[in-house]
Design a protein around this motif. Structure first.
Motif, PDB file in Angstrom:
ATOM      1  N   ALA B  32      46.674  25.962  45.986  1.00  0.00           N
ATOM      2  CA  ALA B  32      45.225  26.061  45.768  1.00  0.00           C
ATOM      3  C   ALA B  32      44.504  25.121  46.728  1.00  0.00           C
ATOM      4  O   ALA B  32      43.504  25.480  47.352  1.00  0.00           O
ATOM      5  N   GLU B  33      45.058  23.918  46.868  1.00  0.00           N
ATOM      6  CA  GLU B  33      44.465  22.900  47.738  1.00  0.00           C
ATOM      7  C   GLU B  33      44.519  23.351  49.206  1.00  0.00           C
ATOM      8  O   GLU B  33      43.541  23.248  49.949  1.00  0.00           O
ATOM      9  N   ILE B  34      45.689  23.863  49.608  1.00  0.00           N
ATOM     10  CA  ILE B  34      45.866  24.273  51.004  1.00  0.00           C
ATOM     11  C   ILE B  34      44.991  25.483  51.325  1.00  0.00           C
ATOM     12  O   ILE B  34      44.379  25.569  52.390  1.00  0.00           O
ATOM     13  N   ILE B  35      44.907  26.424  50.368  1.00  0.00           N
ATOM     14  CA  ILE B  35      44.111  27.630  50.618  1.00  0.00           C
ATOM     15  C   ILE B  35      42.619  27.308  50.654  1.00  0.00           C
ATOM     16  O   ILE B  35      41.878  27.864  51.464  1.00  0.00           O
ATOM     17  N   GLU B  36      42.213  26.345  49.854  1.00  0.00           N
ATOM     18  CA  GLU B  36      40.816  25.905  49.902  1.00  0.00           C
ATOM     19  C   GLU B  36      40.494  25.378  51.303  1.00  0.00           C
ATOM     20  O   GLU B  36      39.440  25.650  51.870  1.00  0.00           O
ATOM     21  N   PHE B  37      41.461  24.663  51.849  1.00  0.00           N
ATOM     22  CA  PHE B  37      41.303  24.148  53.221  1.00  0.00           C
ATOM     23  C   PHE B  37      41.282  25.303  54.224  1.00  0.00           C
ATOM     24  O   PHE B  37      40.426  25.360  55.115  1.00  0.00           O
ATOM     25  N   ALA B  38      42.197  26.263  54.060  1.00  0.00           N
ATOM     26  CA  ALA B  38      42.235  27.416  54.971  1.00  0.00           C
ATOM     27  C   ALA B  38      40.933  28.210  54.889  1.00  0.00           C
ATOM     28  O   ALA B  38      40.459  28.750  55.885  1.00  0.00           O
TER      29      ALA B  38
END
Lengths: 481, 95
Positions: B32-38
């Motif tokens: 979730a954290e990484i996709i928010e960044f992406a």
């Protein structure tokens, strides 16, 4: 004076020392080092290569690199010597061929001491994801070397190798070079063959040197570059760079894009402003610029790199090489168990993200968009280079972090690559070189970015600075002998 | 957009990776954290600039000649595994 290739080569040619003696000195230094810079060594073979080099030196067929001991990152294939990407997945794997870049150095009589520690499959900025534990920064052993070519940078800084080959997908040569206070060159995409470099992000990866001086980096680059029929993305490079370092600063147009300097500490900013003032004094023109799309390079980079990694790492199925699970129910189960046991957590996370951005329904929203953004970043760099020859920037927004640093979350760690990844996205050449120290005495890195296939200009600019500003400092530092 | 555990399980199946229930919970948060960044790329992508394509167009004359060359030997290719008669052995299930 530090042990640079030029100095060591001169001593070898004058027969002041033999390559075998020099190699033994490095072997002793490596054996008594606690930096964990090497994960596999090849001392017996190194001494055999050194004997061969001594013959060439005697016969007068030696080049500058003949008989000089060096090391290679653990993701660059070396025939018969373990090449594991510092992953359990490839534990014990011995390639049956040499990477082209290394083969070219061997053809000149280079002596291979061993393989350098790195982040697992080059995925990281601290070298702490290594299956063999993190290497330590020789400038401060409580701190990381940077990554992913951390072992190579530490080895060069601590005189455990005269130079090293690293690889740079998003800053993996430049950032550890800056953390360890050495020079690191990321060549233009296509300038150096990637054949034998174990793939991470194939459209971003590039092999390059870590060295103790700008001239050394230029010498190694001249030796390893050029078209290779085994890598269809490699190009002819009908130029040399190590003979074009002397031009000085006069006439150089050095661009400074303000976005690169946002969020760096005042001490680091001071170091870089000192370098800018130096170039002005040398007769260069400083051109203030802006690159608003800089920040967007990061998410685009992580999407593209992880997408390519998820495809590239698909080859690890436990069948042809690499770790194979001992217990399984079916072939499918064997593949999944082998991969789960073999890959570390960061590698698994990046494969998962890559699989996600390439999966049906999300491909357009992420991967395709990242590729569009990539073109915009290329165009933005083209725009900047219409008014300057070289861009000057920090290599990293930080100096070396403490080991096991938990002050940053994962995204903050990814953000620390902001200064290096745009170069890989656009396929440009860039060099990192030491540019003073911060308040804790840790090296600060300056990055010089050039136009495609114009390594000569960034090397000339770097050499001008090194000659002018660093010489006195460097004379205090010792070498292996 | 955040992913559900079911979606993460499907991705893991596609990626040929296995996660325990505990790992899945952690991974769901991480992703979730990484996709928010992406997702931050969505803030930005405008019109496509012309040119600057990454494809390397290969002229016919660029291609190497179709000549017989030294190739990998099967004993070399299989040297990193316990080969059987020059083949990679794969059993349906472990013994």
């Amino acid at each position: 004076m530090r042990d640079t290739i030029s100095i060591l080569s001169e001593r070898l040619k004058k027969r002041e020392i033999s390559s075998v003696e020099l190699t033994k000195a490095y072997i002793d230094a490596i054996s008594s080092s606690d930096l964990n810079a090497y994960v596999h060594t090849s001392f017996d073979e190194a001494l055999r290569q050194a004997e061969e080099a001594d013959k060439r030196l005697k016969e007068g067929t030696a080049t500058l690199l003949t008989g000089i001991p060096m090391s290679v990152k653990d993701n660059i294939s070396t025939k018969g010597l373990e090449t594991t990407c510092c992953s359990k997945m490839l534990e014990g794997y011995k390639p049956f061929y040499d990477a082209t870049a290394y083969a070219k150095l061997r053809a000149e009589g280079a002596v291979l001491l061993g393989k350098n520690n790195m982040d697992e499959f080059a995925m990281g900025s601290t070298s702490e994801t290594s299956y063999y534990g993190a290497p330590l920064n020789p400038r401060d052993k409580t701190r990381v070397t940077g990554g992913s070519s951390g072992g190579g940078a530490a080895a060069v800084a601590a005189h455990l190798a005269a130079y090293a080959l690293g690889s740079d997908t998003g800053g993996s040569i430049r950032q550890p070079a800056s953390f360890c206070g050495v020079v690191g060159l990321k060549p233009t995409y296509g300038a150096v063959s990637r054949y034998g470099l174990i793939a991470y992000g194939s459209s971003l990866d590039q092999i390059g040197p870590l060295a103790n001086s700008v001239k050394d980096a230029a010498i190694v680059f001249d030796s390893i570059k050029g078209r290779d029929f085994r890598d269809q993305t490699s190009e002819e490079t009908p130029y040399t760079v190590s003979d074009k370092l002397e031009g000085g600063g006069k006439g150089l147009k050095i661009g400074v894009a303000k976005e690169y300097f946002e969020g760096i500490s005042p001490e680091m900013k001071g170091c870089l402003e000192g370098a800018i003032a130096f170039y002005e004094k040398e007769g260069a023109e400083i051109v203030p610029l802006s690159m608003p799309s800089l920040g967007l390079a990061l998410p685009a980079y992580y999407i593209i790199a992880c997408a390519e990694a998820s495809s590239n790492l698909g080859r690890y199925d436990g069948i042809r090489f690499g770790h194979r699970a001992a217990k399984y129910e079916s072939v499918d189960d064997m593949i999944a168990r082998s991969r789960t046991e073999g890959f570390g957590k960061e590698v698994q996370r990046r494969i998962m993200l890559g699989t996600y951005v390439l999966s049906s329904g999300y491909y357009d929203a992420y991967y395709k968009k990242a590729c569009t953004l990539r073109k915009q970043i290329v165009a933005a760099f083209d725009g900047l280079f219409s008014s300057c020859d070289v861009l000057l920037a920090p290599t990293s927004p930080n100096t070396a972090f403490p080991l096991n640093y938990t002050g940053q979350n994962r995204i903050e760690m990814y953000l620390s690559d902001i200064c290096t990844v745009p170069v890989n996205i656009a396929g440009l050449p860039a060099i990192s070189l030491p540019c003073g120290k911060d308040g804790k005495g840790l090296p600060v890195g300056m990055q010089l970015i050039g136009k495609k296939f114009d390594e000569a200009t960034i090397l000339r600019a770097a050499y001008t600075y090194e000659r002018g500003e660093r010489q006195e400092v460097e004379e205090l530092e010792g070498g292996v002998l | 957009m955040a992913l559900t555990e079911t979606e993460i399980k499907r991705l893991a199946w596609l990626a040929k990776l296995k996660f325990t229930e505990e790992e899945l919970a952690v991974l769901t948060e991480d992703m979730a954290e990484i996709i928010e960044f992406a997702d931050t790329i969505n803030a930005s992508v405008g019109t496509l600039p012309a040119g600057n394509d990454f494809a390397r167009v290969c002229e016919f004359d660029d291609l190497r000649k179709d000549e017989v060359q030294e190739s990998n030997l099967s004993e070399e290719v299989t040297s990193n595994i316990e080969a059987e008669d020059g083949f990679f052995p794969v059993r349906r299930r472990s013994l």
